[in-house]
Design an enzyme around this catalytic site. Structure first.
Site, PDB file in Angstrom:
ATOM      1  N   ALA B  37       0.836  -1.204   0.000  1.00  0.00           N
ATOM      2  CA  ALA B  37       0.000   0.000   0.000  1.00  0.00           C
ATOM      3  C   ALA B  37       0.872   1.256   0.000  1.00  0.00           C
ATOM      4  O   ALA B  37       0.557   2.240  -0.688  1.00  0.00           O
ATOM      5  CB  ALA B  37      -0.936   0.003   1.208  1.00  0.00           C
ATOM      6  N   HIS B  38       1.966   1.247   0.751  1.00  0.00           N
ATOM      7  CA  HIS B  38       2.892   2.382   0.737  1.00  0.00           C
ATOM      8  C   HIS B  38       3.430   2.590  -0.677  1.00  0.00           C
ATOM      9  O   HIS B  38       3.476   3.699  -1.200  1.00  0.00           O
ATOM     10  CB  HIS B  38       4.067   2.138   1.691  1.00  0.00           C
ATOM     11  CG  HIS B  38       3.810   2.539   3.108  1.00  0.00           C
ATOM     12  ND1 HIS B  38       3.022   1.799   3.956  1.00  0.00           N
ATOM     13  CD2 HIS B  38       4.226   3.613   3.837  1.00  0.00           C
ATOM     14  CE1 HIS B  38       2.984   2.398   5.146  1.00  0.00           C
ATOM     15  NE2 HIS B  38       3.700   3.501   5.095  1.00  0.00           N
ATOM     16  N   HIS B  39       3.834   1.471  -1.284  1.00  0.00           N
ATOM     17  CA  HIS B  39       4.420   1.511  -2.617  1.00  0.00           C
ATOM     18  C   HIS B  39       3.421   2.104  -3.623  1.00  0.00           C
ATOM     19  O   HIS B  39       3.745   3.024  -4.372  1.00  0.00           O
ATOM     20  CB  HIS B  39       4.809   0.081  -3.004  1.00  0.00           C
ATOM     21  CG  HIS B  39       5.541  -0.024  -4.289  1.00  0.00           C
ATOM     22  ND1 HIS B  39       6.789   0.509  -4.468  1.00  0.00           N
ATOM     23  CD2 HIS B  39       5.201  -0.589  -5.467  1.00  0.00           C
ATOM     24  CE1 HIS B  39       7.191   0.275  -5.711  1.00  0.00           C
ATOM     25  NE2 HIS B  39       6.241  -0.388  -6.336  1.00  0.00           N
TER      26      HIS B  39
END
Lengths: 301, 198
Positions: B37-39
């Site tokens: 999700a960060h990516h």
């Protein structure tokens, strides 16, 4: 007892052991956490240990897993050669694992290392991992050790030179605990396997985690090493969750095997505070005795 | 050590009052985000595209929850934190882009995140590793789930929380990082012990 009835007893006991292990810690582990909380001098560590204690209460009352990582499922079966179902045991334990995954529930944690596919039911190639030890007698002593990934990632194997001796073993353990730091969710329990060979030392280390931490090894030299390692590792001050504090390690269990003249292997297994394990003994006539926990309601006794 | 209770959206001024070693209980909205999700969120930002959820003033939680779906509704069974060090790759840019005020996880984060927290006004709250049952108790509702195509653990779970904690403030917005301090102390003690043994 009829083999098909006995099969059902073993299957039900497998599910019960998994549920008990995941939702309730054995008394020795609970007591060690309570003691750590009582004597802790750091406020931050105290807050973490208090959260662990409250978490255990909530998990026990609600019969829900104490940690969302319900681990890789590992069994130890010490079975008498006169106990029936020897050739069916792996199949029964695999079926019990699938049932527990749905009923407890457990997080599906079995992933094919090549395709990345999660089997969805905690079973797969070699998993659940079953250690079978056949001896004399007609009973089955069944233990389950669901092992979390965070602590497993910090286990280590050191192939020391025999000249480094037991001082080298101590160094290896201290360095492993420092390297692990906050990662394995301290306060941790250490299983240490000395000698044998590379694989043997790690097997001994992991099996050592099944022994209650308030029991010392019967060999006084080994018992002394356990006590010394407990003192030394707690001097490091890693503390609960690696935030500094008085208790980094709740207990140390050491096992050994005779070594090759040229080798001194040390296997170090690290267990998080959620030291999940459960053991029961099943007799030929289907009587079940729970050794680590109170028998669940409705279970065969 | 002071105990604080804050609700989202948290202001920069309130975050500045927290000091390393304090305890925080948080209410309001907390959104889970792990590696994937960060990516993806940073990829969206790089393309100038909006992400489907607002992090500003809220908390981001490093967690892959154990969830259950009954009658079409999601609930959280157990939701302890995952190891935050993996997110060190992304977190400084994530804080700059999306302005969360609290990052919740376990195991601590490094110098890059510490600097971003000082620059943009954010703290890292350590939740007890493994305490998934305790965490689930203060998660009152699953308000939404996004990016479920990333898989259950990696999706963005938008959680309504009440008194979520205790969170030990271990990186504050003044540049203090308790993990780095503790590991330096542990290193010194280790050297003293090893010297005694040899």
């Amino acid at each position: 007892m009829d083999p098909s009835e006995l099969r059902e007893v073993v299957l039900d006991t497998t599910v019960n052991l998994l549920r008990l292990a995941e939702t309730e810690l054995p008394a020795d582990a609970v007591e060690a956490i309570r003691k750590a909380l009582t004597k802790e001098s750091s406020d931050v560590a105290k807050a973490q240990l208090d959260a662990i204690s409250r978490n255990l209460e909530i998990a026990g009352e609600g019969k829900i897993p104490m940690c969302q990582d319900t681990g890789t499922i590992i069994f130890y079966a010490d079975v008498g050669s006169d106990f029936p179902l020897l050739s069916d045991l792996r199949e029964i334990l695999t079926e019990g694992t699938k049932r527990a995954t749905e009923e407890v529930p457990l997080r599906p944690n079995a992933v094919n290392p090549f395709t990345g596919e999660n089997s969805g039911d905690n079973t797969g190639n070699m998993i659940p991992y079953v250690n079978i030890d056949i001896g004399k007698g007609d009973t089955l002593r069944l233990s389950v050790l669901p092992k979390g990934g965070g602590s497993e990632n910090t286990c280590s194997l050191k192939m020391l030179k025999p000249g480094e001796g037991i001082a080298g073993v101590k160094k290896a353990v201290i360095e492993t605990v420092v390297e692990a730091g906050a990662k394995p969710c301290p306060p941790i329990i250490l299983g240490v396997g000395v000698g044998g060979g590379a694989d043997i030392s790690l097997k001994l280390a992991k099996k050592a985690l099944l022994r209650p931490i308030d029991n010392r090894h019967p060999d006084p030299q080994v018992a002394a090493l356990e006590s010394e390692l407990l003192t030394l590792t707690n001097e490091l001050g890693v503390g609960a969750m690696g935030l500094g504090g008085d208790t980094t390690v709740l207990g140390v269990n050491v096992e050994y095997a005779h070594r090759h003249p040229a080798s001194l292997p040390v296997g170090i297994a690290i267990q998080c505070w959620a030291a999940r394990r459960a053991t029961a003994e099943i007799s030929l006539d289907g009587e079940v005795t729970y050794l680590t926990h109170t028998a669940p309601e409705g279970a065969e006794q | 050590m002071t105990e604080y209770r804050l609700s989202t959206p948290v202001s920069k001024e309130d975050i500045k009052t927290l000091r390393a070693g304090d305890t925080l209980y948080l209410s309001g909205t907390m959104i889970t985000a792990r590696d994937e999700a960060h990516h993806r969120a940073l990829e969206f930002a790089a393309r100038g595209e909006a992400i489907p959820v607002e992090f500003r003033g809220k908390a981001v939680y490093h967690c892959g929850p154990l969830v259950r779906k009954e009658d079409g509704r999601w609930s959280v069974v157990s939701a302890g934190p995952t190891t935050s060090t993996r997110l060190e790759l992304f977190e400084d840019r994530f804080i700059e882009e999306f302005q969360p005020r609290v990052v919740v996880g376990k195991g601590g984060m490094g110098p890059r995140t510490t600097q971003a927290m000082e620059k943009f006004g954010c703290v890292y709250g350590s939740f007890t590793g493994g305490a998934g049952a305790l965490a689930a108790k203060s998660i009152k509702n699953v308000a939404d789930v996004l990016w479920l195509d990333l898989g259950v653990p990696e999706a963005l779970w938008v959680l309504d929380i009440e008194g979520f904690g205790p969170l030990s403030v271990t990186i504050d917005s003044h540049g203090r990082n308790l993990y780095l301090e503790v590991s330096e102390q542990v290193r010194r003690r280790k050297e003293a012990i090893l010297e005694r043994l040899s």
